[in-house]
Design an enzyme around this catalytic site. Structure first.
Site, mmCIF file in Angstrom:
data_model
loop_
_atom_site.group_PDB
_atom_site.id
_atom_site.type_symbol
_atom_site.label_atom_id
_atom_site.label_comp_id
_atom_site.label_asym_id
_atom_site.label_seq_id
_atom_site.Cartn_x
_atom_site.Cartn_y
_atom_site.Cartn_z
ATOM 1 N N ARG A 17 -8.272 13.884 3.886
ATOM 2 C CA ARG A 17 -8.094 13.302 2.544
ATOM 3 C C ARG A 17 -7.843 11.792 2.582
ATOM 4 N NH1 ARG A 17 -3.724 17.713 0.718
ATOM 5 N NH2 ARG A 17 -3.610 17.929 2.990
ATOM 6 N N GLN A 76 -2.707 20.399 20.911
ATOM 7 C CA GLN A 76 -3.099 21.622 20.196
ATOM 8 C C GLN A 76 -4.559 21.958 20.525
ATOM 9 O OE1 GLN A 76 -2.877 21.131 15.939
ATOM 10 N NE2 GLN A 76 -3.733 23.152 15.495
ATOM 11 N N ASN A 166 6.580 23.778 -1.050
ATOM 12 C CA ASN A 166 7.052 23.682 0.326
ATOM 13 C C ASN A 166 6.956 22.218 0.755
ATOM 14 O OD1 ASN A 166 7.396 23.869 3.110
ATOM 15 N ND2 ASN A 166 5.271 24.559 3.442
ATOM 16 N N SER A 380 0.009 -40.034 9.320
ATOM 17 C CA SER A 380 -0.812 -39.072 8.579
ATOM 18 C C SER A 380 -2.239 -39.054 9.117
ATOM 19 C CB SER A 380 -0.855 -39.473 7.100
ATOM 20 O OG SER A 380 0.449 -39.454 6.587
HETATM 21 C C1 UD1 Z 1 1.382 21.582 4.606
HETATM 22 C C2 UD1 Z 1 1.883 22.988 4.293
HETATM 23 C C3 UD1 Z 1 2.160 23.088 2.800
HETATM 24 C C4 UD1 Z 1 3.173 22.041 2.400
HETATM 25 C C5 UD1 Z 1 2.735 20.644 2.844
HETATM 26 C C6 UD1 Z 1 3.903 19.675 2.663
HETATM 27 C C7 UD1 Z 1 0.796 24.505 5.900
HETATM 28 C C8 UD1 Z 1 -0.244 25.541 6.106
HETATM 29 N N1 UD1 Z 1 0.870 23.971 4.685
HETATM 30 O O1 UD1 Z 1 0.169 21.415 3.881
HETATM 31 O O2 UD1 Z 1 2.642 24.380 2.482
HETATM 32 O O3 UD1 Z 1 3.361 22.060 0.996
HETATM 33 O O4 UD1 Z 1 2.373 20.617 4.230
HETATM 34 O O5 UD1 Z 1 3.535 18.367 2.889
HETATM 35 O O6 UD1 Z 1 1.532 24.215 6.816
HETATM 36 N N2 UD1 Z 1 -1.386 19.333 11.543
HETATM 37 C C9 UD1 Z 1 -1.514 19.644 12.872
HETATM 38 N N3 UD1 Z 1 -2.515 20.475 13.267
HETATM 39 C C10 UD1 Z 1 -3.382 21.025 12.374
HETATM 40 C C11 UD1 Z 1 -3.237 20.715 11.012
HETATM 41 C C12 UD1 Z 1 -2.214 19.878 10.619
HETATM 42 O O7 UD1 Z 1 -0.748 19.155 13.700
HETATM 43 O O8 UD1 Z 1 -4.283 21.765 12.813
HETATM 44 C C13 UD1 Z 1 -0.331 18.389 11.140
HETATM 45 C C14 UD1 Z 1 -0.914 17.187 10.430
HETATM 46 O O9 UD1 Z 1 -1.178 16.127 11.340
HETATM 47 C C15 UD1 Z 1 0.187 16.821 9.430
HETATM 48 C C16 UD1 Z 1 0.917 18.138 9.210
HETATM 49 O O10 UD1 Z 1 0.517 19.010 10.231
HETATM 50 O O11 UD1 Z 1 1.072 15.876 9.951
HETATM 51 C C17 UD1 Z 1 0.589 18.741 7.861
HETATM 52 O O12 UD1 Z 1 -0.804 18.918 7.769
HETATM 53 P P1 UD1 Z 1 -1.566 18.756 6.395
HETATM 54 O O13 UD1 Z 1 -2.977 19.061 6.602
HETATM 55 O O14 UD1 Z 1 -1.205 17.505 5.744
HETATM 56 O O15 UD1 Z 1 -0.897 19.985 5.589
HETATM 57 P P2 UD1 Z 1 -0.844 20.181 4.042
HETATM 58 O O16 UD1 Z 1 -2.153 20.665 3.570
HETATM 59 O O17 UD1 Z 1 -0.298 18.968 3.410
HETATM 60 CA CA CA Z 2 0.380 17.001 4.111
#
Ligand code: UD1
Ligand code: CA
Length: 434
Positions: A17, A76, A166, A380
């Protein structure tokens, strides 16, 4: 230090995003990557900080190793196990209490993290009631007990109407993670392993789950460039308030940009529109309106308005006026009041730099030094063709091109084209009518 706590920070996601070639957690807020701030808060609490990386992992690790030592990085397997649950699969915390933080929450502070530790439940999770919950996972709560978290993309219309979300911070007992992380499935709208699914599984097994209500201002997730700008405003406000509390005077503080690495000592005044960046120290000095200072040290000096100190400038007891640019130069007891470029220079006490003075420090290939001694009066519009060294007590006449070389003490340096006067020229050129 709470040495019974491990903190895991999830920083492996792409952050699509953000619409950027750069990993989301490396986008900067007040001059530092957003991931820096959550690690900084975590490091204030524990020695066991685990950062989960994957997307652009080398860049993420290199950036964080500039600021911190002794972090544990875990990679990961994001191709086979994507999602926040996948991120937790290789994590081996040192302690029994494990706090999980999303890496895109730069505004979180130590005091908020500590609130999670006071609660003995098997799982403590952060929730925020929001007027506009879109973008977050919704928390289904009944009788103050959390049933489950449903991601927006999986939510029914009724669930989408829930405005308790959350926030993305959880405290788990290690055994809870060991039990449920291996059981996660990716049967959901995004085909990802959601950490949030642990909640429902644990609940069904009768574990205690406690919602902790938190403030959006600290728990805001940064998902877009709009969010990034919003988080930066909040962080900048904190930085300014911190320094005003420490004794700095700011005029129209909301117009002043100050990065995380900037430090002040003694009594300083910063006027509106100033931009202070990088590793800068301002001590007992006055920074006037709309000046820009990058990676520089300013002591007992005044700078601006509209001056520009570029990296590695060091001023002591010096006056820098409007439209003066200084780069990688040390000025001690100097006056440079107007319209000059001073680059790769060392200038000593009592010297005056006239308007329009330029150090010609670059020949297109290399940079060269200009060294000016004490009590040198630079007239100057002087050009100093480096490398050039001028001893103490020298006067340079206005308009002089000081060619490269060494100049001894107690001389006048002057290069001027003699004046020519051509009588009647004006009338001849423009005609009598003018
Ligand atoms: C996540 C939560 C959501 C919450 C929100 C709060 C989950 C499934 N959802 O959603 O419920 O409301 O955060 O901000 O957890 N990341 C990894 N590996 C991955 C995917 C993400 O390390 O495979 C890390 C990202 O770098 C990031 C964090 O996890 O720092 C959150 O990931 P993001 O994709 O932003 O989750 P949200 O969709 O915002
Ligand atoms: Ca997020």
């Amino acid at each position: 230090m709470v040495n019974s706590l491990s903190i895991v920070i999830l920083a492996a996601g792409k952050g699509s995003r953000m619409k950027s070639p750069k990993a989301k957690v490396l986008h900067e807020i007040c001059g530092r990557e957003m991931l820096y701030y959550s690690i900084k808060a975590a490091r204030e609490i524990t020695d066991d900080v685990i950062v989960v990386v994957a997307h652009q992992k080398d860049a993420v690790i290199a950036a964080m190793e500039k600021h911190f030592t002794d972090l544990t990085f875990i990679t990961q397997d994001a191709d086979n196990f994507p999602g926040t649950g996948g991120a937790m699969m290789g994590v081996k915390p040192k302690y029994d209490n494990v706090l999980v933080l999303n890496g895109d929450m730069p505004l979180i502070e130590r005091s908020s993290i500590e609130k999670f530790l006071a609660n003995p439940a098997d799982i403590v999770m952060s929730v925020i009631p929001l007027d506009n919950p879109s973008g977050y996972g919704r928390v289904v709560i009944e009788n103050n007990s959390v049933l489950r978290i449903v991601e927006e993309k999986d939510a029914s219309a009724d669930e989408k109407a829930i405005n308790t979300v959350n926030a993305g911070v959880y405290a788990f007992k290690h055994h809870v993670l060991q039990t449920y992380i291996p059981r996660l499935s990716n049967a959901n709208a995004q085909g990802e392993y959601y950490l949030t699914d642990v909640i429902e599984m644990a609940r069904n097994d009768g574990l205690s789950i406690s919602p902790l209500y938190v403030e959006e201002v600290e728990f805001k997730g940064v998902n877009s460039k709009n969010d990034l700008a919003g988080a930066e405003m909040i962080m900048m406000d904190r930085i300014r308030r911190f320094w005003m509390d420490a004794g700095v005077i700011m005029q129209l503080p909301e117009t002043i940009y100050i990065e995380e690495g900037v430090k002040f000592e003694g009594e300083c005044i910063v006027e509106n529109g100033a931009r202070l960046c990088g590793n800068t120290l301002i001590a007992n000095s006055h920074i006037k309106a709309h000046s820009i200072i990058e990676d520089s040290t300013v002591r007992n000096s005044d700078v601006g308005p509209l001056a520009h100190l570029r990296p590695l400038s060091v001023l002591e007891g010096t006056h820098i006026g409007n439209f003066v640019e200084v780069k990688k130069s040390t000025l001690t007891g100097v006056k440079a009041g107007h319209l000059s470029y001073l680059g790769d220079a060392t200038i000593d006490t009592g010297s005056n730099i006239g308007a329009g003075t330029i150090t010609c420090n670059y020949d297109g290939v290399k940079k060269y030094q200009t060294i000016i001694g004490k009590n040198v009066f630079v007239g100057s519009d002087t050009q100093l063709v480096a490398p050039v060294e001028i001893a103490d007590n020298v006067m340079i006449a206005a308009g002089t091109t000081v060619t490269a070389g060494k100049y001894e003490s107690d001389i006048l340096i002057l290069s001027r084209t003699p004046i020519r006067k051509v009588a009647g020229f004006f009338t001849k050129f423009f005609g009598k009518g003018k």
